[in-house]
Design an enzyme around this catalytic site. Structure first.
Site, PDB file in Angstrom:
ATOM      1  N   CYS A  12       0.807  -1.226   0.000  1.00  0.00           N
ATOM      2  CA  CYS A  12       0.000   0.000   0.000  1.00  0.00           C
ATOM      3  C   CYS A  12       0.837   1.272   0.000  1.00  0.00           C
ATOM      4  O   CYS A  12       0.284   2.370   0.077  1.00  0.00           O
ATOM      5  CB  CYS A  12      -0.961  -0.010   1.185  1.00  0.00           C
ATOM      6  N   LYS A  32      -8.686  -0.315  10.314  1.00  0.00           N
ATOM      7  CA  LYS A  32      -8.667  -1.318   9.246  1.00  0.00           C
ATOM      8  C   LYS A  32      -7.744  -2.446   9.692  1.00  0.00           C
ATOM      9  O   LYS A  32      -6.564  -2.220   9.963  1.00  0.00           O
ATOM     10  CB  LYS A  32      -8.175  -0.683   7.948  1.00  0.00           C
ATOM     11  N   ARG A  68      -8.721  -9.057  -3.331  1.00  0.00           N
ATOM     12  CA  ARG A  68      -7.394  -9.015  -3.961  1.00  0.00           C
ATOM     13  C   ARG A  68      -7.394  -9.753  -5.299  1.00  0.00           C
ATOM     14  O   ARG A  68      -6.556  -9.476  -6.152  1.00  0.00           O
ATOM     15  CB  ARG A  68      -6.346  -9.562  -2.990  1.00  0.00           C
ATOM     16  N   LYS A 121     -13.347  -1.574   9.445  1.00  0.00           N
ATOM     17  CA  LYS A 121     -13.295  -2.535   8.354  1.00  0.00           C
ATOM     18  C   LYS A 121     -12.465  -3.741   8.758  1.00  0.00           C
ATOM     19  O   LYS A 121     -11.365  -3.546   9.267  1.00  0.00           O
ATOM     20  CB  LYS A 121     -12.661  -1.844   7.138  1.00  0.00           C
ATOM     21  N   TYR A 141     -21.143  -4.813  -1.135  1.00  0.00           N
ATOM     22  CA  TYR A 141     -21.376  -5.374  -2.469  1.00  0.00           C
ATOM     23  C   TYR A 141     -22.821  -5.856  -2.610  1.00  0.00           C
ATOM     24  O   TYR A 141     -23.259  -6.178  -3.708  1.00  0.00           O
ATOM     25  CB  TYR A 141     -20.392  -6.531  -2.730  1.00  0.00           C
TER      26      TYR A 141
END
Ligand code: PBG
Ligand code: ZN
Length: 326
Positions: free
Chosen positions: A129, A194, A204, A247, A312
């Site tokens: 990241c 997170k 991923r 998260k 989602y």
């Protein structure tokens, strides 16, 4: 006391149940994630996430019009670059995939709130990241690139940026960069707590962003820690976050509840890819009832304290919420 007290009294009819429902679910609190890729006519299914697709730019207008028509106010964008390199250059390229996607969406559906994920892992060849130095991600070298990325998303028209790299100081770096460039009114939704979670696995695959060596444990949080989440939230608030995020969601409902209890900030929860895959796999096997299992899960995230749910399931849930409930 019983027999005068009977809690079942309020459960006997649908009208009574509706009247005393503590946690109504509404698409108005949903954010729908989208994966955007280069190419044309691309609508590639993501195998571990049935119902989700990688979309090319030409597919976006129809997609966001559908999202808007379902009463979902916002999308969260992830990009698949044409090329990866050690510094994730496409992340902050004005002609990068996200910058183009933002323009396409704002053109097709100006009222849709466009939120962009600000991170480098989809764009770096090593999949981390941030900037890798001596085998680990260098915090301070990464900040400038995250700030550049957030600025270029905002210049392309993004309504809100969501830094997810878990670098210390990332919210501050982005706030300063946006303010310096005149974007004082662009809010930051910070991925504050997170966790280094196994439940990002399907994502991923979807975003082609797995680390090529090691893992993310030197920057994402240890799943065993809840008090540390409050310090992460505190830090992001001090740095200028407008919305704070926890998260994943379902395995961390206690964290959502504690954050909500302690801070008067809007709380977002990210119902991540692995949570989605788990339900869809069981549903595909006939082991869970689709609509009930999904709406119950989303209700649980709301009940824990989330004001906003990134999920989602947003489109299917929005459709079900329009139908009469049992
Ligand atoms: C990028 C990012 C990730 C997710 C959101 N932003 C992946 C990661 O940190 O490895 C995960 C989302 C999901 O699993 O649905 N840093
Ligand atoms: Zn990342």
């Amino acid at each position: 006391m019983f027999p005068q007290l009977r809690l079942r009294r309020l459960r006997h009819t649908k009208a009574l149940r509706t009247l005393v429902r503590e946690t109504p679910l509404s698409p108005a609190g949903f954010i729908y994630p989208l994966f955007v890729a280069h190419g044309n006519g691309l609508r590639d299914p993501i195998p571990p996430m049935p119902g989700c697709f990688q979309l090319s730019l030409d597919q976006l207008p129809a997609e966001v019009e559908e999202v808007a028509s379902l009463g979902i106010p916002a999308v969260l964008l992830f990009g698949l670059p044409a090329q990866k390199d050690s510094l994730g250059a496409e992340a902050y390229d004005p002609e990068g995939i996200i910058q183009q996607a933002v323009r396409a969406i704002k053109h097709a559906s100006p009222e849709t709130l466009v939120v962009t994920d600000v991170c480098l892992c989809e764009y770096t060849d090593h999949g981390h990241c941030g900037v890798v130095r001596d085998g680990d991600v260098d915090n301070d070298l990464t900040l400038e690139l995250l700030a550049r990325t957030a600025l270029s998303h905002t210049q392309a028209g993004a309504d809100m940026v969501a830094p997810s790299a878990m670098m210390d100081g990332q919210v501050r770096a982005i706030r300063q960069e946006l303010d310096r460039s005149g974007f004082t009114d662009t809010p930051i939704m910070a991925y504050a707590a997170k966790y280094a979670s196994a439940f990002f696995g399907p994502f991923r695959v979807a975003a082609d962003s797995a680390p090529q060596f090691g893992d993310r444990r030197s920057y994402q949080m240890d799943p065993a820690n809840a008090r540390m989440a409050l310090r992460e939230v505190e830090q992001d608030i001090q740095e200028g976050a407008d919305i704070i995020m926890v998260k994943p969601a379902l395995p961390y409902l206690d964290v959502i509840a504690r954050v909500k209890d302690q801070y008067d900030y809007p709380v977002a929860a990210y119902n991540v890819s692995g949570e989605y895959s788990m339900l869809k796999a069981a549903i595909a096997n006939g082991w869970l009832e689709e609509r009930r299992a999904i709406l119950e899960s989303l209700t649980a995230i709301k009940r824990a304290g989330a004001d906003i749910i990134i999920t989602y399931h947003a489109k299917e849930a929005a459709r079900w919420l329009r139908e009469p409930s049992p």
